[in-house]
Design an enzyme around this catalytic site. Structure first.
Site, short mmCIF file in Angstrom:
data_model
loop_
_atom_site.label_atom_id
_atom_site.label_comp_id
_atom_site.label_asym_id
_atom_site.label_seq_id
_atom_site.Cartn_x
_atom_site.Cartn_y
_atom_site.Cartn_z
N CYS A 236 0.85 -1.19 0.00
CA CYS A 236 0.00 0.00 0.00
C CYS A 236 0.89 1.24 0.00
CB CYS A 236 -0.88 -0.01 1.24
SG CYS A 236 -1.91 1.46 1.39
N CYS B 267 -1.06 3.26 -6.61
CA CYS B 267 -1.97 2.72 -5.60
C CYS B 267 -2.17 1.27 -6.02
CB CYS B 267 -3.29 3.48 -5.60
SG CYS B 267 -4.59 2.66 -4.64
#
Ligand code: DGL
Length: 267
Positions: free
Chosen positions: A75, A190
Site C-alpha cells: 500500500c 496505488c
C-alpha cells in the site's frame, strides 16, 4: 527474524492482492497471510497523524499475534506515511515497502512526461516529493490524486458495474501534451489500480505504459527472504484477515480465487 510464520501482506482493502498474486507465483511454498484494514478503507483521505497512529498500533498487535517472517506493506498510502516508523518500531522484522515507481518511470520515459496516479494521501506525501527530487528531476512529473479510484477498483473487482465515464474523469489529468511531446508513462501508485489497468487501456486518449510495481515488490520480497525461503509446502492454509470482520460470501469467493481463506475472527 522469525524463521517460520507467514509472510504478512498488508493493505487497506483488496489492492494488495495485486502484490499477493505475484508473491504467490514467485514463492509457491510460502505461507501467506493477507491483512486488510478494511474498517479504515479508503485510507487515501485520512489525516496523516491519525492514520500513522492507527497503522502503528495495528502492526503492534499483528506482529505479536502472527510473528511473521517478513511483512510486505502493499500500500503506497500506508508505506509512504508509516514505513520508516514501522521499521524503527520493529527492527527484527524485514519490511518490504511499496512506493510510487517514479525511479523506473524516469528511467524508461522517452517523452520526459510522466504522470503518477495515486490516492490524495500519496500525492501529498513528502516521501513522494522526495522521490521526484532524487530520481526524476529531469522529467516533468504530474501528480494526479483520485478520491474515488480505489473504491471503484473494489467495485470492479466485486463484479459491480463501473462505467467508462466514471474512470475517464479520474484518469483525464494524467494525459499531458507539451511542445509536441505527450505523456508516455502513467505510474499506478496505488495497489488497487492495476485491477483497472485493462479498463484504463481501453479508454485512454493515447497508449501509455501503465507501470505496475507488483512484480518488482514480489522480487524484493524474494531477495529479503533469501535462504529463509520455504522450500516445502506450508501445512497452514493461506488466510485473509479483514479488520471489519465481514460476513460476505461474495468476498469469500473472491478471496478463494486468490487462494485465501477468509478468517472470521479479527486476528
Ligand atoms: N491500496 C492503497 C495504496 O496503494 C490505497 C487504497 C485506499 O485509499 O485505501 O495506496
Amino acid at each position: 527474524m522469525a524463521e517460520s510464520g507467514p509472510v504478512l501482506i498488508f493493505d487497506s482493502g483488496l489492492g494488495g492482492l495485486t502484490v499477493l498474486r505475484e508473491a504467490r507465483y514467485l514463492l509457491p511454498y510460502e505461507e501467506l497471510l493477507y491483512v486488510a484494514d478494511d474498517a479504515a478503507f479508503p485510507i487515501g483521505r485520512w489525516p496523516e497523524e491519525e492514520l500513522k497512529a492507527r497503522i502503528l498500533s495495528l502492526f503492534g498487535e499483528l506482529l505479536s499475534v502472527h510473528r511473521p517472517k517478513a511483512v510486505v506493506i502493499a500500500c503506497n498510502t500506508a508505506f509512504t506515511l508509516a514505513g520508516d516508523a514501522l521499521r524503527q518500531a520493529h527492527p527484527s522484522v524485514p519490511i518490504v515497502g511499496t512506493v510510487p515507481a517514479i525511479k523506473p518511470a524516469a528511467e524508461r520515459t522517452s517523452s520526459g512526461l510522466v504522470s503518477v496516479l495515486a490516492t490524495p494521501g500519496t500525492v501529498r506525501r513528502a516521501y513522494t516529493k522526495g522521490l521526484i527530487e532524487s530520481f526524476a528531476s529531469q522529467c516533468h512529473v504530474r501528480l494526479v490524486g483520485s478520491d474515488v479510484l480505489a473504491e471503484l477498483a473494489e467495485r470492479h473487482l466485486r463484479g459491480e458495474g463501473v462505467s467508462d465515464e466514471a474512470l475517464r474523469v479520474e484518469i483525464a489529468d494524467c494525459f499531458l501534451q507539451r511542445d509536441g511531446r505527450r505523456t508516455d508513462i502513467v505510474v499506478l501508485a496505488c495497489t488497487h489500480y492495476p485491477f483497472l489497468a485493462n479498463r484504463f487501456r481501453k479508454i485512454a486518449p493515447w497508449p501509455v505504459d501503465w507501470l505496475d510495481p507488483a512484480e518488482a515488490i514480489a522480487r524484493q520480497l524474494v531477495r529479503v527472504l533469501g535462504d529463509r525461503t520455504a522450500t516445502a509446502p506450508s501445512r497452514e492454509p493461506d488466510r485473509a484477515v479483514f479488520t471489519s470482520r465481514p460476513r460476505d460470501p461474495g468476498l469469500e469467493r473472491l478471496l478463494a480465487g486468490f487462494g485465501l481463506r477468509l478468517q472470521a475472527e479479527r486476528f
